[in-house]
Each structure stands twice: as C-alpha cells, then as structure tokens.
Design an enzyme around this catalytic site. Structure first.
Site, PDB file in Angstrom:
ATOM      1  N   GLY A 199       0.856  -1.173   0.000  1.00 20.31           N
ATOM      2  CA  GLY A 199       0.000   0.000   0.000  1.00 20.31           C
ATOM      3  C   GLY A 199       0.892   1.223   0.000  1.00 20.31           C
ATOM      4  O   GLY A 199       2.082   1.116  -0.258  1.00 20.31           O
ATOM      5  N   SER A 200       0.318   2.370   0.289  1.00 18.63           N
ATOM      6  CA  SER A 200       1.131   3.583   0.344  1.00 18.63           C
ATOM      7  C   SER A 200       0.266   4.769   0.731  1.00 18.63           C
ATOM      8  O   SER A 200      -0.959   4.735   0.564  1.00 18.63           O
ATOM      9  CB  SER A 200       1.784   3.904  -1.021  1.00 18.63           C
ATOM     10  OG  SER A 200       2.595   2.848  -1.459  1.00 18.63           O
TER      11      SER A 200
END
Length: 800
Positions: free
Chosen positions: A236-237
């Site tokens: 993710g980020s």
C-alpha cells in the site's frame, strides 16, 4: 596516498567535463579504484552517510554500470535470488515444492514459478518487447541503462568475495544479461495480473473423460476471490502534495510513504543518479531497476500509491465441440497455442508441463483455491493482461527524473504510459500539485461490460471491477483510444486526474477522494469505486491533510510530523466507546470464546487511558490492536458501527462503535487471555512488543496495522512466544519529505526504514532502522556542496 588521490581527482574531472567535477577525496576519506570488466563503461560512486551512493557517469550505459555495481554491493543475495526466479531455475537449486518469497509473483511453489518464467523466456517475449520501437518499447537510453546495469552487477561479482551468509559460495549467484534486467521489469509489470495467477496458468489442462462437462463457476465465490486477488497483496502507500499557497514560501511540498515489503525483491534501494547536463535525480529504486522509482530533483518530487484499478480482465471462451483446445470467435474456430516447458529439478527428473495460450492470454482455471473457473468441453477462461506487453516503466521513470514541473511528470505518463498498478502524486517548486491514476488498464468501459458481460461477469464487475467478457464475439474485444500508445488500453485523456488543488492525497483508495473538497468522478468502474466507504487510513489522512492545508504556512518539518503522528483513526473512533462498554460489564467480567469467564477490569482502565497513538511508548496500543483484530474478525463491517457510511459525509462516517454486537465481549475476553498467557502486561509500551531484531539488537518500531487507520503503516508477524510482533512483512519503506527554498537545492528528508543493505555484515544493515525507531530522518545531500561536505564521503571509481 596523496598521489593516488590526485590521480582520482584528475580522472574524475576529465570524465565529467559537462558539469561540476567530482571532488577529490580528502586525506581522511577512503578512495578505491575498481577495474571490473571490459566494455568501456565507467562511473564514479560517492558514498555519504548511511551508505547512500551518488553515482555520476558521462552516459546512460555508464550510469547503469555504476548503479548495477552499487546495488550488488548492498543487495547481491536478494538480487541473485530474484534472477534465479526470472530465469525459471528455482526448482533446480531449491527444489520444486518450496515456496518463492512472493516478491516477483504470487506463485506458491518454485515449480509453477519456473514453468511460467521459463515459458516467458522460451516464447521470446522479452526480445520481442525490447525490439518494439519507442515509445511502444524501451528507448535507447533505457536499454543502455539495462545493459550497463547488467555489466556493473557482473563487474562487482567478478571483483568481490560475497560475505552475506544468504548466498556466500552459492552456485546460483551468476552473471546476468540485459535480458535478465528486462525480465525483472516484465515481472513487476505483470505482478498484479498474470503474476497473481501463475499457479493456474501453469496447471490449467483441457478436460478429460472424468471432467464434468457442465461444471460452472460459482459467481459469489469468484467475486470474493477476485476482490482478494486484486487487493494490494499486503502493499500500500500514502502520499500527499501541497500547493504553493498552503506553504510558507509558495513552493510545493510532497510527502511519500510507500508501504512495500521489508524483505525480498520488492525492497527499495536509495541512490542519486547523475549525468552532468542531462540527468540529476535522487530517490529510491526497486531492486534491479536502473531508474529511480520514487524520488525528486531540483524542480519536482513524486511518489506512488498502489491503485485500485484492475489491470486485467477474464475472457470466457466458447469451445469448439470437436476440440476443447480450440475456441470460436465469430463462429470460426481458432486453436490455442500449446506452450510446452521443461524445468530442471533438484535431485530429480526434469518436469515437463503444457500451458495453453489464446489470442487473449493464458487459459486459467481458478482465481484462487476457492474460486474455480472450470475448463469443460464447452467453456474455458483466459486472462487478458495488457501489462504483458509493457516494458515502458523505465522510460516513464526516466521522464520523471528529467521533469521540471508536475506538467512534465504528467507529460511523461502520457507519452510512455508505462505504470502498471500505481497512482502518481507530485508537487513542484512552482507550487503545483498533481494526482493521476495513470495506470495501464484494459480498455473496459461500463458500456462494453453492459453489452458483452457473461453471466459470471454481471456478478463480478460491479462487485470487484473484474470484467468477464464474451470471447466468442469479436466486437467484445476492448477497443483502442486514439491517444493510447498500446492497443486495447485506456488513453491518457480517460484517466482520473486532478491538478492544482490545495492538496492531493491518496492512501490506496480510489481516485474519488484525492481531494475531499473536489471529488473526482466520471471514470469507469474498472478504475475503482465512487461513493463507497473509505478505509480508516484514507479517512484519517484526509482529516489531517485538509486541516494542514487550511492552516497554511507549511514547511518540510510539518511533513516530518505528519509522518510520525502515529494516530490511530480507529482508536479515536472506537476506544472510548470500548472502554465505557467494558467498564459497564457486570462484575467486570466477560466470557471468552472457550466459555472461560475473564476479569477484564484492568483492560477497561488501560483502554480509557490510551492516547490513541501507536508510538513505541504508547501504553494500551497493543491491547487495542489485538482486540480490534479479533473484533473485526468476528463482526461484519455493517454491524460494527451504529452510524453507517454516508456518501455525503465520507470522511466522518461510519462512526460510533456498536458495543452491543455479539462478538464484542468475546473479543475483549480473548484478548486479555492472550496477552496474559504470553506474559505481556495489558499496559505494556507498544515498542516493547513491536520490534525487529538486527544483529541481536531488539529495535522497537512505531506504527500500526492497516485496520487501525495509521498513516505510518506497519504489518508485523505476531509471535507471542518471542514477545509480540517480531518482524515486519510490509509497511513504511522509502519515506521522503521534499520541498524547495529557492536556492536551487531541494530541501529533502528521507528514511529507508529497513536500511540500505540486506547483508548482516554491512554497517548499513540496520542504521536507518534505528533512525525509524527513533522517528528521525536523513538530511538528503543533493547538491554538490552538500555531497562534498559529508563527513563520511567515500569515493569509488569503477571502470575497466
């Protein structure tokens, strides 16, 4: 010594006549010359604090050479392991039944991984894609980088004895070629498409007499599996860009916080890459890549977040009644392509298997163990993945490195169209912001789905964004946009994009809420949803970011604080309600899942006192973390909150914990039992039980899991026998906070959470991990004066 140093300075100055000369090392700075291979390639590598290299060369091949050399110095075993995967030789060296690390595909066994990647090689896929003229294929500059990178990696291998125990003396550590470097680019391109179903691609076989002719796919099971299959795979980020009118000096700001694996071939590695007068970019590359993936230069900074678009689609095939390996298109039979692959096996007989490929892509028979797509006498399914035709990510990244504005970032995306599964968020020194979901997706429009969906597709597409199209009709193939560089994908004009709003932010939600005040709409379902509940991490990020933008006067230090706020959004929403409901329990007891009555009085007080943060010193954070995981396993989301989600108030809803849900008290009792059984105090500081061990040293870590809504995401492995969360699988990785002050030098703070080297004997194996533990940053050295002034400057010239 002085003579040698003067010689280094002179050769460096001669080499770099188009820009500032590389400085001579001073008397107390070590300097080496390496003479690795033939081929006329050379570079100068200047190391500063934390082992970060600043690589300078006169051309792209030389720059790739220095990059490959320096990556090998830090990550040779991880890189070599990946090259074994990409050559299809894991079964030969490690056995067919062992599992690869998952960095380059979702294959569950070495054998299926080998069958796929060996098949790609034998089909000539890489050579064909490399030969495509730019921009459809890689440019000469990127090919020079690849060629140079392979030569630099090989040079390091030839010149050095490996000390990393992970591969010291291993026969599988071997020289590589440009084709191997291209194979890594290919694997990352198909990671979210073909890479997710390699087991199915390599085991799908036509029906036999024992196959049920009328077996059908279960739409509900396939829809659930598709949602899981095309989720972020643990990655993710977060990223946010602020416009100039929200900052103290009118320049833009960017904070990037990608959540990538802490082990294996998807690790980041830091470097600055310079060709004087041509390229000067700093940031992080995915291992094996010769370009900067996430980074900044003197004018612009960018980061990526894993996007919600589905990078492939399924095609339902109508089979020829006389031959289950032939399918009909507009009534005409077309034979499948038989791809027979042989894999060498350690201590065994070579294994030969057949794969079946169609004009749409490989035949698949499942979307996971619980979601079968039966190949019967009448029906089969193929996976279409446009990124199997995409080696353009290197040119896209190279365009970023040369960009002088967010407009030029967007221009590189539009020109090369090479990013397979990420969004891009950028800011520039002129104060502009950019969000775009410019990923390579099949051109699946809602209109096409309405016209061409099969029965299975009518369930899957609304639920997951995965289309299942009728392959028997030629008019059901995705069309082409006039501005698309590759047939069958969306052109740039169709991609969700938001420019020059006060902020743009993404935490792996859809494009819809890139700015909560300016929702993005009008895109096709395959890109993601509109008007659906956001994750707690997205909600918390939007709350914090919008408040900062409204306050104004922002600087890089505000980005630093945002990164380590470590606020649990779910803690804010639910901890007080949980504490009150706990305190109201009769006799202060709750019944666990096994029927045991547990005194939870202490837990009530700990939850009430918790400050809702996931700092290493936070008391109550671990208790709430373990409780929340149990509660959300037991209680469906629809029953978890009293106030449901509202599309008109997506940042503040849902809210108010439903403490009357049947699983609430059970989760509380079982959590108390678990921690007490492990000898962990209910009010223990988080860092005492969330840590990694490096060189025998226990390093406490801040941050929290996805479900708690913490910006500083850390996904760790729970091992109560060893004291709690003892290793990180994915989470905050290469973090960068970037701004500008008009000096011509970016103001940048960076942090590579797992450090630069995977070799436990390296001084840079855990140094930045300790910084992460202490919530400290590395002050980036970008301009010449900053590099020259490093007290740890070490210069290495590599050439033949």
């Amino acid at each position: 010594m002085r003579t040698r140093l003067r010689r280094l300075a002179v050769t460096a100055a001669v080499l770099f006549t188009t820009g500032a000369a590389v400085p001579a090392a001073t008397a107390d700075q070590s300097s080496r010359q390496e003479h690795p291979t033939h081929g006329g390639l050379s570079a100068v590598i200047r190391y500063t604090e934390y082992g970060i290299p600043h690589i300078v060369a006169k051309d792209y091949a030389g720059l790739g050479f220095g990059d490959g050399w320096a990556q090998a110095a830090d990550q040779v075993c991880t890189l070599a392991d990946g090259f074994v995967t990409l050559s299809g030789e894991r079964s030969r060296f490690f056995g067919p039944d062992a599992a690869p690390d998952g960095s380059l595909s979702a294959a569950t066994k070495n054998l299926t991984s080998d069958l796929y990647f060996r098949g790609v090689r034998e089909a000539g896929t890489l050579e064909r894609l490399l030969a495509e003229p730019a921009p459809r294929g890689p440019s000469r500059q990127v090919r020079d980088l690849m060629r140079g990178w392979a030569a630099g990696y090989n040079a390091w291998l030839k010149q050095h004895r490996i000390t990393d125990p992970a591969c010291a003396g291993a026969a599988w550590v071997r020289p590589v070629t440009e084709l191997d470097v291209a194979a890594r680019t290919f694997a990352l391109a198909v990671l979210a498409g073909q890479g997710r179903v390699i087991d199915s691609i390599t085991t799908a076989q036509p029906p036999t007499g024992t196959t049920t002719a009328f077996a059908t796919a279960d739409p509900g099971a396939v829809a659930r599996a598709a949602r899981e299959l095309f989720a972020d795979d643990g990655m993710g980020s977060n990223a946010v860009a602020f416009r100039g009118d929200t900052t103290a000096n009118g320049h833009g700001l960017l904070l990037g916080n990608p959540h990538y694996p802490w082990q294996g071939g998807r690790r980041f590695w830091q470097a600055q890459l310079t060709i004087p007068g041509e390229l000067n970019v700093s940031g992080a590359s995915l291992l094996g890549s010769p370009t900067v993936s996430i980074g900044y230069n003197a004018h612009v900074a960018w980061s990526h977040t894993v996007a919600t678009g589905i990078p492939g689609n399924v095609v339902q095939l109508k089979l020829d009644p006389a031959d289950p390996t032939a399918y009909l298109v507009d009534g005409e039979p077309e034979r499948m392509t038989r791809r027979t692959v042989t894999v060498e096996v350690k201590d065994g007989t070579p294994v030969t298997r057949t794969q079946w490929w169609t004009r749409y892509g490989p035949v698949v028979t499942s979307m996971g163990p619980q979601a079968q797509l039966p190949w019967t006498a009448t029906t089969a399914y193929a996976l279409s993945d446009p990124n199997a035709e995409n080696l353009r990510s290197g040119d896209t990244a190279l365009g970023f490195g040369k960009a002088r504005s967010t407009a030029e970032i967007l221009g590189s995306l539009q020109r090369h169209q090479g990013l397979p599964w990420v969004n891009t968020i950028a800011a520039d020194s002129a104060g502009h912001t950019l969000f775009t979901q410019a990923q390579v997706l099949p051109r699946i429009t809602d209109e096409l789905v309405a016209r061409c969906s099969t029965g299975l597709g009518k369930v899957l597409y609304p639920a997951s964004g995965l289309a299942v199209l009728d392959g028997s009709r030629g008019d059901c193939a995705p069309g082409s946009d006039p501005d698309a560089v590759q047939p069958g994908i969306f052109g740039p004009s169709r991609l969700p994009t938001l420019k020059d709003t006060p902020y743009v932010e993404n935490s792996n939600g859809s494009a819809w809420l890139a700015n909560a005040d300016t929702p993005v709409t009008g895109y096709e379902r395959i890109f993601g949803t509109i008007g659906t509940a956001a994750s707690p991490r997205t909600r918390g990020a939007l709350q914090d970011v919008s408040a900062l933008a409204a306050r104004g006067g922002l600087a890089v230090r505000d980005l630093e604080r945002l990164q380590f706020t470590n606020r649990s959004v779910v803690g804010d929403l639910a901890a007080a309600d949980a504490a009150r409901a706990c305190a109201a329990l009769p006799d202060g007891t709750a019944t666990g899942g096994d029927g045991t009555v547990v005194d939870v009085t202490e837990a009530c007080a700990v939850l009430k006192a918790w400050d809702h943060t996931m700092n290493t010193g936070s008391r109550g954070a671990l208790l709430f973390d373990r409780f929340w995981r149990r509660l959300t396993d037991k209680v469906p989301t629809a029953q978890l909150w009293k106030v449901p989600f509202s599309a008109t108030d997506p940042v503040r809803t849902p809210n108010t914990l439903n403490t009357e849900a049947s699983g609430f008290t059970t989760a509380l009792a079982d959590t108390v039992t678990e921690l007490r059984s492990a000898g962990i105090p209910l009010n223990a500081p988080l860092g005492s039980h969330q840590f990694v061990v490096r060189g025998g040293e226990r390093i406490p870590l801040p941050g929290g899991t996805e479900s708690l809504g913490v910006w500083n995401k850390v996904e760790a492995q729970w091992d109560p026998a060893q004291g709690g969360y003892t290793e990180v699988t994915t989470g905050s990785s290469h973090i960068q906070a970037v701004g500008w002050n008009g000096s011509g030098c970016p103001v940048a703070r960076t942090l590579l959470t797992y450090s630069q080297s995977s070799n436990p004997d390296s001084p840079h194996h855990a140094d930045q991990t300790r910084l992460f533990s202490q919530e400290k940053w590395v002050t980036s050295r970008f301009c010449e004066k900053d590099i020259r002034s490093s007290p740890q400057l070490r210069v290495v010239r590599v050439h033949n």
